[in-house]
Design a protein around this motif. Structure first.
Motif, PDB file in Angstrom:
ATOM      1  N   ALA A 118       3.837 -32.272  18.093  1.00  0.00           N
ATOM      2  CA  ALA A 118       5.078 -33.138  17.615  1.00  0.00           C
ATOM      3  C   ALA A 118       5.511 -34.262  18.473  1.00  0.00           C
ATOM      4  CB  ALA A 118       6.121 -32.107  17.457  1.00  0.00           C
ATOM      5  N   THR A 119       5.492 -33.765  19.842  1.00  0.00           N
ATOM      6  CA  THR A 119       6.277 -34.519  20.859  1.00  0.00           C
ATOM      7  C   THR A 119       5.654 -36.103  20.801  1.00  0.00           C
ATOM      8  OG1 THR A 119       7.167 -32.906  22.021  1.00  0.00           O
ATOM      9  CG2 THR A 119       7.051 -34.634  23.269  1.00  0.00           C
ATOM     10  N   PRO A 120       4.472 -36.188  21.045  1.00  0.00           N
ATOM     11  CA  PRO A 120       3.865 -37.563  21.243  1.00  0.00           C
ATOM     12  C   PRO A 120       4.352 -38.438  19.792  1.00  0.00           C
ATOM     13  CG  PRO A 120       1.993 -36.242  21.863  1.00  0.00           C
ATOM     14  CD  PRO A 120       3.153 -35.325  21.117  1.00  0.00           C
ATOM     15  N   ASP A 121       4.383 -37.800  18.765  1.00  0.00           N
ATOM     16  CA  ASP A 121       4.766 -38.727  17.637  1.00  0.00           C
ATOM     17  C   ASP A 121       6.208 -38.850  17.884  1.00  0.00           C
ATOM     18  OD1 ASP A 121       2.543 -38.175  16.349  1.00  0.00           O
ATOM     19  OD2 ASP A 121       2.950 -36.601  15.104  1.00  0.00           O
ATOM     20  N   ASP A 122       7.007 -38.066  18.200  1.00  0.00           N
ATOM     21  CA  ASP A 122       8.550 -38.320  18.321  1.00  0.00           C
ATOM     22  C   ASP A 122       8.745 -39.432  19.419  1.00  0.00           C
ATOM     23  OD1 ASP A 122       9.688 -36.463  16.577  1.00  0.00           O
ATOM     24  OD2 ASP A 122       9.191 -34.831  17.841  1.00  0.00           O
ATOM     25  N   ILE A 123       7.905 -39.153  20.394  1.00  0.00           N
ATOM     26  CA  ILE A 123       8.041 -40.327  21.621  1.00  0.00           C
ATOM     27  C   ILE A 123       7.603 -41.641  21.097  1.00  0.00           C
ATOM     28  CG2 ILE A 123       6.964 -41.062  23.772  1.00  0.00           C
ATOM     29  CD1 ILE A 123       6.795 -38.310  24.481  1.00  0.00           C
ATOM     30  N   GLU A 124       6.515 -41.966  20.153  1.00  0.00           N
ATOM     31  CA  GLU A 124       6.104 -43.093  19.487  1.00  0.00           C
ATOM     32  C   GLU A 124       7.422 -43.576  18.735  1.00  0.00           C
ATOM     33  OE1 GLU A 124       3.776 -44.969  19.783  1.00  0.00           O
ATOM     34  OE2 GLU A 124       3.679 -46.324  17.861  1.00  0.00           O
ATOM     35  N   ALA A 125       7.981 -42.827  17.837  1.00  0.00           N
ATOM     36  CA  ALA A 125       9.210 -43.252  17.084  1.00  0.00           C
ATOM     37  C   ALA A 125      10.557 -43.756  18.008  1.00  0.00           C
ATOM     38  CB  ALA A 125       9.623 -42.136  16.248  1.00  0.00           C
ATOM     39  N   LEU A 126      10.701 -42.737  19.083  1.00  0.00           N
ATOM     40  CA  LEU A 126      11.820 -43.359  19.939  1.00  0.00           C
ATOM     41  C   LEU A 126      11.511 -44.759  20.521  1.00  0.00           C
ATOM     42  CD1 LEU A 126      12.603 -40.642  19.040  1.00  0.00           C
ATOM     43  CD2 LEU A 126      12.948 -39.973  21.369  1.00  0.00           C
ATOM     44  N   GLU A 127      10.175 -44.616  21.020  1.00  0.00           N
ATOM     45  CA  GLU A 127       9.965 -46.221  21.821  1.00  0.00           C
ATOM     46  C   GLU A 127       9.857 -47.176  20.784  1.00  0.00           C
ATOM     47  OE1 GLU A 127       6.577 -45.036  24.406  1.00  0.00           O
ATOM     48  OE2 GLU A 127       7.806 -43.862  25.615  1.00  0.00           O
ATOM     49  N   LEU A 128       9.415 -47.000  19.420  1.00  0.00           N
ATOM     50  CA  LEU A 128       9.528 -48.112  18.709  1.00  0.00           C
ATOM     51  C   LEU A 128      11.083 -48.398  18.435  1.00  0.00           C
ATOM     52  CD1 LEU A 128       6.930 -46.732  16.021  1.00  0.00           C
ATOM     53  CD2 LEU A 128       6.883 -48.871  17.490  1.00  0.00           C
ATOM     54  N   CYS A 129      11.957 -47.555  18.242  1.00  0.00           N
ATOM     55  CA  CYS A 129      13.188 -47.855  18.220  1.00  0.00           C
ATOM     56  C   CYS A 129      13.861 -48.647  19.371  1.00  0.00           C
ATOM     57  CB  CYS A 129      14.199 -46.780  18.083  1.00  0.00           C
ATOM     58  SG  CYS A 129      14.218 -45.643  16.492  1.00  0.00           S
ATOM     59  N   GLN A 130      13.412 -48.266  20.584  1.00  0.00           N
ATOM     60  CA  GLN A 130      13.982 -48.975  21.763  1.00  0.00           C
ATOM     61  C   GLN A 130      13.453 -50.304  21.734  1.00  0.00           C
ATOM     62  OE1 GLN A 130      16.216 -47.180  23.597  1.00  0.00           O
ATOM     63  NE2 GLN A 130      16.639 -49.245  24.803  1.00  0.00           N
ATOM     64  N   ALA A 131      12.278 -50.607  21.423  1.00  0.00           N
ATOM     65  CA  ALA A 131      11.569 -51.839  21.218  1.00  0.00           C
ATOM     66  C   ALA A 131      12.256 -52.531  20.176  1.00  0.00           C
ATOM     67  CB  ALA A 131      10.133 -51.999  20.967  1.00  0.00           C
ATOM     68  N   GLY A 132      12.504 -51.931  19.168  1.00  0.00           N
ATOM     69  CA  GLY A 132      13.315 -52.862  17.888  1.00  0.00           C
ATOM     70  C   GLY A 132      14.396 -53.139  18.306  1.00  0.00           C
ATOM     71  N   PHE A 133      15.238 -52.482  19.151  1.00  0.00           N
ATOM     72  CA  PHE A 133      16.584 -52.800  19.849  1.00  0.00           C
ATOM     73  C   PHE A 133      16.686 -54.131  20.194  1.00  0.00           C
ATOM     74  CE2 PHE A 133      17.773 -48.261  19.891  1.00  0.00           C
ATOM     75  CZ  PHE A 133      17.916 -48.069  18.647  1.00  0.00           C
ATOM     76  N   MET A 134      15.366 -54.803  20.938  1.00  0.00           N
ATOM     77  CA  MET A 134      15.394 -56.143  21.567  1.00  0.00           C
ATOM     78  C   MET A 134      15.987 -57.155  20.405  1.00  0.00           C
ATOM     79  SD  MET A 134      11.872 -55.938  23.876  1.00  0.00           S
ATOM     80  CE  MET A 134      12.295 -57.291  24.943  1.00  0.00           C
ATOM     81  N   ASN A 135      15.797 -57.005  19.392  1.00  0.00           N
ATOM     82  CA  ASN A 135      16.245 -57.772  18.394  1.00  0.00           C
ATOM     83  C   ASN A 135      17.945 -57.566  18.132  1.00  0.00           C
ATOM     84  OD1 ASN A 135      13.805 -58.337  18.139  1.00  0.00           O
ATOM     85  ND2 ASN A 135      13.242 -57.359  16.172  1.00  0.00           N
ATOM     86  N   ASN A 136      18.385 -56.905  18.919  1.00  0.00           N
ATOM     87  CA  ASN A 136      19.871 -56.582  18.295  1.00  0.00           C
ATOM     88  C   ASN A 136      21.002 -57.604  18.455  1.00  0.00           C
ATOM     89  OD1 ASN A 136      20.728 -56.584  21.072  1.00  0.00           O
ATOM     90  ND2 ASN A 136      21.195 -54.540  21.388  1.00  0.00           N
ATOM     91  N   LYS A 137      20.477 -58.953  18.803  1.00  0.00           N
ATOM     92  CA  LYS A 137      21.576 -59.869  18.854  1.00  0.00           C
ATOM     93  C   LYS A 137      21.551 -60.312  17.251  1.00  0.00           C
ATOM     94  CE  LYS A 137      22.108 -61.995  22.886  1.00  0.00           C
ATOM     95  NZ  LYS A 137      21.564 -63.179  23.762  1.00  0.00           N
ATOM     96  N   GLU A 138      20.455 -60.160  16.336  1.00  0.00           N
ATOM     97  CA  GLU A 138      20.256 -60.668  15.048  1.00  0.00           C
ATOM     98  C   GLU A 138      20.578 -59.259  14.107  1.00  0.00           C
ATOM     99  OE1 GLU A 138      17.994 -61.469  17.414  1.00  0.00           O
ATOM    100  OE2 GLU A 138      18.690 -63.409  17.466  1.00  0.00           O
ATOM    101  N   VAL A 139      20.126 -58.264  14.625  1.00  0.00           N
ATOM    102  CA  VAL A 139      20.167 -57.104  13.667  1.00  0.00           C
ATOM    103  C   VAL A 139      21.093 -56.128  14.568  1.00  0.00           C
ATOM    104  CG1 VAL A 139      18.999 -55.353  12.302  1.00  0.00           C
ATOM    105  CG2 VAL A 139      17.771 -57.584  12.713  1.00  0.00           C
ATOM    106  N   GLU A 140      22.336 -55.927  14.209  1.00  0.00           N
ATOM    107  CA  GLU A 140      23.272 -55.220  15.379  1.00  0.00           C
ATOM    108  C   GLU A 140      23.531 -53.776  14.925  1.00  0.00           C
ATOM    109  OE1 GLU A 140      26.671 -57.767  16.401  1.00  0.00           O
ATOM    110  OE2 GLU A 140      26.328 -58.846  14.846  1.00  0.00           O
ATOM    111  N   TRP A 141      23.382 -53.393  13.807  1.00  0.00           N
ATOM    112  CA  TRP A 141      23.894 -52.123  13.482  1.00  0.00           C
ATOM    113  C   TRP A 141      22.801 -50.951  12.999  1.00  0.00           C
ATOM    114  CZ3 TRP A 141      28.702 -51.033  14.671  1.00  0.00           C
ATOM    115  CH2 TRP A 141      29.878 -51.963  14.836  1.00  0.00           C
TER     116      TRP A 141
END
Ligand code: FES
Ligand code: FE
Length: 420
Positions: free
Chosen positions: A365-388
């Motif tokens: 389970a945990t490596p899958d969860d970590i992958e998902a969380l790290e993808l979210c954090q990487a996605g937040f680099m776009n948060n000027k355009e996609v805020e919420w």
């Protein structure tokens, strides 16, 4: 940067009528937010320290980092549990460098000041260089964490001496800690070692993920495929259950446990002998608590989040997990396995295997969860355009396991504390 939150514009937007719950992605990326979290959340809330079983004997100690502090978690020679700040009152060095052990005294490496297990300064080389009244007020003793309290063997600290009592803080989460403690007739104990790993993601993503029933099937597809390949009959209906707001930011998902638990639910792979043992465990639970509570303990899973950073996964084996931010996009995680003291060797082995193979850092389970969380954090680099972020699932109905009321409970408390 001046933050919205400081201007009274919350980073949370809730519209009950439209069934919308939004969290601004700045909450995961801004250094100023993290600084405020340390002051307003980690310096104010009850934080998990450890389990009493980890230091059973007078003199036992563990060193542990909690809420960004280095602590000595120990049992003094009179048997009292303490939480000492691991910093020498002379010039600051950590006085205890070991991870764990048993000792009557802690001696500082630097100039050899010596403290007893209560934290009292009992030895100072070159004592005649100090006046006679030196430390007669105890000010040079190791400092204690202002508050230390226990609930059913779970120990918590609070760095705010004015904090409410632990039991009041725990609110509805007590019911679920009771269920975990009731697995055993004679007491639960932490077994095996500590899992330590880190995730390149904001700490709140793990708080969310730990009680997120929505991600189970897509994120952990590998695991469910594996269960099916072993003859398991697992469908989405098997995970039927509820999500609950337990007050004070605590939350839980509780659902059927179709895949078997070392505590009481039998699966075919454990054979006839295993079935007999399971039956006797269940019977014992029935004798102690009656049929309904016994079945609830034995045949249901619970993922419990105690605000802000304690997770107890009362699933399969039982895992205690805490985490703390090193920076906005990086956290450190610690996890321990909890077991009934009276458990037999076979079941203990299964439990420890499960501790590794499902929620362990290299597990299913945990490596899958970590992958998902790290993808979210990487996605937040776009948060000027996609805020919420959208956390509204289930606002239109009685909350179910796969809804998001658990995360909304967390965020509402987070927002309340951050805007105080
Ligand atoms: Fe500990 Fe000097 S810093 S004895
Ligand atoms: Fe998961």
């Amino acid at each position: 940067m001046s933050l919205d939150i400081q201007k009274g514009q919350d980073l949370i937007r809730v519209d009950e009528e439209k069934c919308e719950f939004k969290v601004h992605r700045k909450a995961f990326t801004e250094n100023e937010i993290l600084k405020m979290e340390k002051e307003k959340i980690f310096d104010k809330c009850w934080l998990y320290l450890g389990h009493e079983s980890e230091i059973p004997n007078p003199g036992d100690f563990k060193t542990r980092r909690v809420g960004g502090r280095n602590l000595i978690f120990n049992r003094d020679t009179d048997g009292q549990i303490r939480a000492l700040l691991n910093t020498c009152t002379h010039r600051g060095a950590m006085v205890c460098r070991e991870r764990e052990g048993n000792t009557k005294v802690f001696q500082c490496f630097y100039h050899a000041w010596t403290f007893n297990s209560k934290g009292e300064l009992v030895g100072v080389p070159g004592r005649d260089g100090y006046p006679e009244h030196f430390n007669c007020d105890g000010k040079m003793n190791l400092r204690q964490v202002p508050r230390l309290s226990s609930y059913r063997g779970f120990l918590f600290v609070n760095f705010d001496s004015n904090a409410v009592e632990l039991e009041e803080y725990l609110a509805g989460a007590k019911e679920y800690l009771d269920i975990v403690a009731d697995h055993s007739e004679i007491g639960m104990e932490v077994v095996g070692g500590t899992q330590e790993y880190s995730i390149r993601a904001n700490w709140k993503l793990l708080a969310e993920n730990s009680v997120d029933g929505y991600h189970g099937f897509p994120t952990h597809k590998t695991y469910f495929d594996y269960v099916q390949s072993r003859g398991g009959q697992l469908t989405k209906d098997d995970l039927t259950g509820i999500g609950r707001n337990l007050g004070n930011g605590h939350a839980v998902v509780e659902y059927q446990a179709p895949w078997g638990r070392p505590i009481a639910k039998w699966i075919p792979a454990w054979g006839e002998k295993g079935k007999q043992e399971i039956d006797s465990i269940v019977q014992n639970l029935v004798n102690r608590f009656g049929e309904e509570r016994a079945r609830r303990i034995a045949e249901r899973n619970r993922n419990l989040l105690i605000f802000p950073n304690l997770v107890i996964n009362d699933i399969m084996s039982v895992t205690i997990r805490t985490f703390y931010p090193v920076s906005v996009d990086y956290m450190e995680v610690n996890a321990w396995c909890l077991a009934p003291k009276e458990e037999n060797d076979d079941f203990r082995e299964r439990r420890l295997n499960n501790f590794l193979e499902f929620l362990g850092p290299g597990g299913f389970a945990t490596p899958d969860d970590i992958e998902a969380l790290e993808l979210c954090q990487a996605g937040f680099m776009n948060n000027k355009e996609v805020e919420w972020n959208d956390i509204s699932k289930g606002m239109n109905r009685e909350p179910q396991t796969t809804d998001e009321i658990q995360m909304r409970s967390f965020w509402l408390k987070w927002n309340e504390l951050m805007t105080k």
